[in-house]
Structure formats: C-alpha cells, structure tokens
Motif scaffolding. Sequence first.
Motif, short mmCIF file in Angstrom:
data_model
loop_
_atom_site.label_atom_id
_atom_site.label_comp_id
_atom_site.label_asym_id
_atom_site.label_seq_id
_atom_site.Cartn_x
_atom_site.Cartn_y
_atom_site.Cartn_z
N LEU A 1 8.61 6.20 3.60
CA LEU A 1 7.28 6.00 4.17
C LEU A 1 7.23 4.73 5.01
O LEU A 1 6.65 4.71 6.11
CB LEU A 1 6.23 5.96 3.06
N VAL A 2 7.84 3.66 4.52
CA VAL A 2 7.90 2.42 5.30
C VAL A 2 8.63 2.66 6.61
O VAL A 2 8.16 2.27 7.68
CB VAL A 2 8.57 1.29 4.48
N CYS B 1 0.83 -1.21 0.00
CA CYS B 1 0.00 0.00 0.00
C CYS B 1 0.86 1.26 0.00
O CYS B 1 0.44 2.31 -0.49
CB CYS B 1 -0.92 0.02 1.21
N TYR B 2 2.04 1.14 0.57
CA TYR B 2 2.98 2.27 0.60
C TYR B 2 3.90 2.27 -0.63
O TYR B 2 4.82 3.06 -0.71
CB TYR B 2 3.85 2.22 1.86
N HIS C 1 7.76 2.48 -0.67
CA HIS C 1 8.51 3.74 -0.65
C HIS C 1 9.28 3.80 0.67
O HIS C 1 8.69 3.94 1.74
CB HIS C 1 7.55 4.93 -0.81
N HIS D 1 6.61 4.53 9.24
CA HIS D 1 5.69 3.66 9.96
C HIS D 1 6.42 2.71 10.90
O HIS D 1 5.94 2.47 12.02
CB HIS D 1 4.80 2.89 8.97
#
Length: 128
Positions: free
Chosen positions: A27-28, A20-21, A24, A31
């Motif tokens: 972004l990973v 879903c990310y 990237h 999280h």
Amino acid sequence: MQEMWKTFFSSGSFIPHGHCYLWHTPLVWLHVASDSIIALAYFSIPITLVYFISKREDLPFNWIFALFGAFIVACGITHLFELWTLWHPTYWLSGTMKAITALFSFATAILLLDLIPQALALPSPAQL
C-alpha cells in the motif's frame, strides 16, 4: 513569529501518514509510485506549454497558458508533499502548499471564465 515558523516546519505531535496505512508495504508503494508518476506528469505538462507558447508568438492569450502551467506545477508539488508526509508529518507545510494550489486553481478558473467569450470571438483558421 519565530514560534510560528517553528510550528510550520515541525512535525509536532503528528504521526507520519504511513501509519494510516499501517506501513503495509504494498500500500505504501502504491502511493509512492502513484504520487511520483502524477508529479512527473504534472511537471512535464508545463514544460510542453512553455514550449508551445514560445513557438506561437501570435497567441493573444499566452498568459493563460502560463497560469495553467503555474497551477499544474503547484498540483505536482502537492503530490511531492504527499510522498514527504508518508514519513515526515509536516502537515502545516503540506496544507499550506495545498492552499497555494487552491489559490492558483481558483484564479485560473475565474480568469478562464472571463477569457472564454474573448476566445470564442476570435476568427477561426478557416475564416482567416
């Protein structure tokens, strides 16, 4: 029954949340870092609560602290599952942990509502 457990722990046809990310990397990692720090905080708070109730044996409602601790640990575990599901799409397992957390949080909220009038009736330190 065996099929249920197999489904429960399997990835099935799901894809990891990282897709879903779009994998990237920044972004990973955002999280991963956020969920890790939140989980660590959630696990440290109950330790502090246990220390507090062990030192204050005169607390009339020490069970509510234990219930808060269980609720907070469950919240921390849900964040660990958020990390896990980035790479492993075991969403039935993750969802079940969220359901357990929901039960703990709802029970804590209901019991706290019942406890508030009793806690407000306690004499203040100045009155003692």
